[in-house]
Design a protein around this motif. Sequence first.
Motif, short mmCIF file in Angstrom:
data_model
loop_
_atom_site.label_atom_id
_atom_site.label_comp_id
_atom_site.label_asym_id
_atom_site.label_seq_id
_atom_site.Cartn_x
_atom_site.Cartn_y
_atom_site.Cartn_z
N THR A 296 35.82 80.67 21.17
CA THR A 296 35.14 79.44 21.54
C THR A 296 34.73 78.72 20.25
O THR A 296 34.08 79.31 19.38
CB THR A 296 33.91 79.71 22.42
N TYR A 297 35.14 77.47 20.15
CA TYR A 297 34.86 76.64 18.97
C TYR A 297 33.56 75.87 19.18
O TYR A 297 33.07 75.76 20.31
CB TYR A 297 36.03 75.67 18.75
N PRO A 298 32.98 75.32 18.11
CA PRO A 298 31.70 74.61 18.23
C PRO A 298 31.71 73.45 19.22
O PRO A 298 30.68 73.10 19.77
CB PRO A 298 31.43 74.11 16.81
N ASN A 299 32.87 72.86 19.48
CA ASN A 299 32.96 71.75 20.42
C ASN A 299 33.12 72.22 21.87
O ASN A 299 33.27 71.42 22.78
CB ASN A 299 34.11 70.82 20.05
N GLY A 300 33.12 73.54 22.08
CA GLY A 300 33.23 74.10 23.41
C GLY A 300 34.66 74.38 23.86
O GLY A 300 34.87 75.03 24.88
N LYS A 301 35.64 73.88 23.11
CA LYS A 301 37.03 74.16 23.47
C LYS A 301 37.35 75.62 23.15
O LYS A 301 36.72 76.23 22.28
CB LYS A 301 37.99 73.25 22.72
N ILE A 302 38.35 76.15 23.85
CA ILE A 302 38.68 77.57 23.70
C ILE A 302 40.14 77.78 23.33
O ILE A 302 40.99 76.90 23.50
CB ILE A 302 38.36 78.35 25.00
N ASP B 291 40.04 67.51 15.89
CA ASP B 291 38.68 67.70 16.41
C ASP B 291 37.63 67.98 15.34
O ASP B 291 36.44 67.81 15.60
CB ASP B 291 38.66 68.84 17.43
N ARG C 67 33.02 81.97 18.29
CA ARG C 67 32.64 83.12 19.11
C ARG C 67 33.93 83.76 19.62
O ARG C 67 34.78 83.09 20.17
CB ARG C 67 31.78 82.69 20.29
N HIS D 282 41.50 80.23 32.63
CA HIS D 282 40.38 79.64 31.87
C HIS D 282 40.62 78.18 31.50
O HIS D 282 39.73 77.54 30.95
CB HIS D 282 40.13 80.46 30.60
N ARG E 4 40.19 70.98 27.35
CA ARG E 4 39.37 72.19 27.41
C ARG E 4 39.74 73.26 26.40
O ARG E 4 38.96 74.18 26.16
CB ARG E 4 39.45 72.79 28.81
#
Length: 100
Positions: A8-14, A39, A51, A77, A84
């Motif tokens: 999981t990246y800081p922008n919420g994308k995975i 991004d 994460r 996911h 996303r």
Amino acid sequence: MKVIYKITYPNGKIYIGSDRTDSRLTYFGSPSKELLDRDFDRADLRDFTLRKQILWESDTATNSEVFRRENELIVEHGANDPSRGYNQRPRHRPATPPQP
């Protein structure tokens, strides 16, 4: 141990990937550099936290089983939906609205 993980990246994308060599501490996948560059700029990289979560693991799965399960988890996911996530395969197929 073979694992499938989610980054999981800081922008919420995975990004969902697999590690078939048990290097889980040092391997963070290989998402497209071009997609990440869109991004994040240099300033973003000054303090950047990822994460990593293990979604699935097996001591006995074949590489083809790992690949099949990885693709299932990517779709499940939504990691292949450009809004996303960063996975480019399997190709994202947006839902089509019902025809009147």
